[in-house]
Design an enzyme around this catalytic site. Structure first.
Site, PDB file in Angstrom:
ATOM      1  N   PRO A  10       0.791  -1.233   0.000  1.00 37.69           N
ATOM      2  CG  PRO A  10       0.019  -0.963   2.184  1.00 37.69           C
ATOM      3  CD  PRO A  10       0.641  -1.976   1.264  1.00 37.69           C
ATOM      4  CG  ASN A  11      -0.414   4.258   1.234  1.00 37.33           C
ATOM      5  OD1 ASN A  11      -1.396   4.682   0.622  1.00 37.33           O
ATOM      6  ND2 ASN A  11      -0.503   3.802   2.468  1.00 37.33           N
ATOM      7  NE  ARG A  18       3.906   6.691   1.889  1.00 43.76           N
ATOM      8  CZ  ARG A  18       4.110   5.430   2.253  1.00 43.76           C
ATOM      9  NH1 ARG A  18       4.554   4.561   1.370  1.00 43.76           N
ATOM     10  NH2 ARG A  18       3.855   5.036   3.473  1.00 43.76           N
ATOM     11  CE1 TYR A  23       8.880   5.142   3.312  1.00 45.60           C
ATOM     12  CE2 TYR A  23       7.249   6.906   3.142  1.00 45.60           C
ATOM     13  CZ  TYR A  23       7.751   5.791   3.798  1.00 45.60           C
ATOM     14  OH  TYR A  23       7.136   5.321   4.933  1.00 45.60           O
ATOM     15  CG  ASN A  73       8.409  -1.762   0.221  1.00 40.99           C
ATOM     16  OD1 ASN A  73       7.884  -1.848   1.337  1.00 40.99           O
ATOM     17  ND2 ASN A  73       8.978  -0.647  -0.223  1.00 40.99           N
ATOM     18  CB  ALA A  76       1.385   0.231   6.444  1.00 38.06           C
ATOM     19  CG  HIS A  79       5.129  -2.060  10.211  1.00 41.37           C
ATOM     20  ND1 HIS A  79       6.462  -2.392  10.325  1.00 41.37           N
ATOM     21  CD2 HIS A  79       5.067  -1.056   9.282  1.00 41.37           C
ATOM     22  CE1 HIS A  79       7.172  -1.611   9.504  1.00 41.37           C
ATOM     23  NE2 HIS A  79       6.349  -0.796   8.862  1.00 41.37           N
ATOM     24  CG  ASP A  86      -0.327 -17.209   8.640  1.00 42.47           C
ATOM     25  OD1 ASP A  86       0.752 -17.303   9.258  1.00 42.47           O
ATOM     26  OD2 ASP A  86      -1.435 -17.154   9.205  1.00 42.47           O
ATOM     27  CD  GLU A  97      10.742  -7.247   6.284  1.00 43.13           C
ATOM     28  OE1 GLU A  97      11.045  -8.318   6.879  1.00 43.13           O
ATOM     29  OE2 GLU A  97      10.323  -6.245   6.875  1.00 43.13           O
ATOM     30  CG  HIS A  99      11.004  -2.109   4.609  1.00 44.80           C
ATOM     31  ND1 HIS A  99       9.643  -2.091   4.504  1.00 44.80           N
ATOM     32  CD2 HIS A  99      11.326  -3.256   5.265  1.00 44.80           C
ATOM     33  CE1 HIS A  99       9.145  -3.175   5.085  1.00 44.80           C
ATOM     34  NE2 HIS A  99      10.143  -3.898   5.547  1.00 44.80           N
ATOM     35  CG  LEU A 100      11.792   2.685  -0.871  1.00 41.79           C
ATOM     36  CD1 LEU A 100      10.450   3.339  -1.107  1.00 41.79           C
ATOM     37  CD2 LEU A 100      12.765   3.006  -1.983  1.00 41.79           C
ATOM     38  CB  SER A 101      12.404   4.412   5.260  1.00 41.15           C
ATOM     39  OG  SER A 101      11.355   3.552   5.690  1.00 41.15           O
ATOM     40  NE  ARG A 106      10.091   6.181   8.778  1.00 39.98           N
ATOM     41  CZ  ARG A 106       9.153   6.054   7.839  1.00 39.98           C
ATOM     42  NH1 ARG A 106       9.259   5.085   6.937  1.00 39.98           N
ATOM     43  NH2 ARG A 106       8.129   6.886   7.789  1.00 39.98           N
ATOM     44  NE  ARG A 110       6.956   4.398   9.985  1.00 38.95           N
ATOM     45  CZ  ARG A 110       5.867   4.505   9.217  1.00 38.95           C
ATOM     46  NH1 ARG A 110       5.521   3.544   8.401  1.00 38.95           N
ATOM     47  NH2 ARG A 110       5.117   5.597   9.267  1.00 38.95           N
TER      48      ARG A 110
HETATM   49  C1  DQA Z   1       8.180   1.174   3.814  1.00 42.47           C
HETATM   50  C2  DQA Z   1       8.272   1.347   5.334  1.00 42.47           C
HETATM   51  C3  DQA Z   1       6.922   1.116   5.986  1.00 42.47           C
HETATM   52  O1  DQA Z   1       7.021   1.311   7.389  1.00 42.47           O
HETATM   53  C4  DQA Z   1       5.896   2.088   5.432  1.00 42.47           C
HETATM   54  O2  DQA Z   1       4.628   1.816   5.992  1.00 42.47           O
HETATM   55  C5  DQA Z   1       5.842   2.086   3.951  1.00 42.47           C
HETATM   56  C6  DQA Z   1       7.099   2.051   3.212  1.00 42.47           C
HETATM   57  C7  DQA Z   1       9.513   1.531   3.126  1.00 42.47           C
HETATM   58  O3  DQA Z   1       9.683   1.143   1.969  1.00 42.47           O
HETATM   59  O4  DQA Z   1      10.347   2.217   3.715  1.00 42.47           O
HETATM   60  O5  DQA Z   1       4.784   2.181   3.345  1.00 42.47           O
HETATM   61  O6  DQA Z   1       7.894  -0.185   3.532  1.00 42.47           O
END
Ligand code: DQA
Length: 154
Positions: A10-11, A18, A23, A73, A76, A79, A86, A97, A99-101, A106, A110
C-alpha cells in the site's frame, strides 16, 4: 527456472510525492524501469506489481511456487499482517523483505516486522538501492538453481 516477483504493497504508488524525506524522489515507475534494466543485465525476467488491496497481494503470493523468489516491500502491512506472513510461509518461495527507509530508525511501531521471520533476509534503509540489491541476490539464487538443474546458465 523459477521467476522473480517484486511485489509492492500500500501507498507505494505514491512514491515521488510521498514523504520524500523518507522515501526519496523517484517514482515506483522509475524504480520498476531500473529493476527491468538490471534484470536484463542479469539475464532474468521480473514480474513487478503494486497493489493497495491486501487480498490481492495474498492472491498473487498464493500463485508462487517454491522455485520462485519473492522480493516484497509490503509497506505498512509489514507491521500488521499475520495473513501476509502466513501467505509467504505457505508457498515456500524464497522471500526477501525490502524497505526504502530504515524501519529500525523510525517510529517504534515500524520496528516490528510480521514477515521478517519467514523471509530469507531483510534489506532496508538504502532507498531505491534496497530493490536493486535484492534483485541481484534473487538473480544469483535463480541462476545457481538453474546451474544445479543443468538448465541454461544466466
Ligand atoms: C516502507 C516502510 C513502511 O514502514 C511504510 O509503511 C511504507 C514504506 C519503506 O519502503 O520504507 O509504506 O515499507
Amino acid at each position: 527456472m523459477g521467476k522473480i516477483c517484486v511485489f509492492n504493497g500500500p501507498n507505494l504508488n505514491l512514491l515521488g510525492r510521498r514523504e520524500p524525506e523518507h522515501y526519496g524522489h523517484r517514482t515506483l515507475a522509475d524504480i520498476e524501469t531500473e529493476v527491468h534494466r538490471l534484470a536484463g543485465e542479469y539475464g532474468v525476467a521480473v514480474d513487478f506489481r503494486q497493489t493497495n488491496h491486501e487480498g490481492v497481494l495474498l492472491d498473487w503470493i498464493a500463485e508462487l511456487t517454491e522455485r520462485d523468489v519473492l522480493i516484497i516491500n509490503a509497506g505498512a502491512w509489514t507491521h500488521t499482517s499475520v495473513a501476509l506472513r502466513d501467505a509467504i510461509s505457505g508457498v515456500k518461495a524464497l522471500a526477501v523483505e525490502i524497505h526504502l527507509s530504515n524501519i529500525h530508525a523510525r517510529e517504534a511501531f515500524r520496528e516490528h516486522s510480521a514477515i521478517a521471520a519467514v523471509c530469507a533476509g531483510q534489506i532496508c534503509g538504502l532507498g531505491e538501492s534496497s530493490y536493486y540489491l535484492a534483485l541481484r541476490y534473487a538473480a544469483e539464487v535463480l541462476c545457481r538453481a538453474a546451474e544445479n538443474h543443468e538448465e541454461r546458465r544466466c
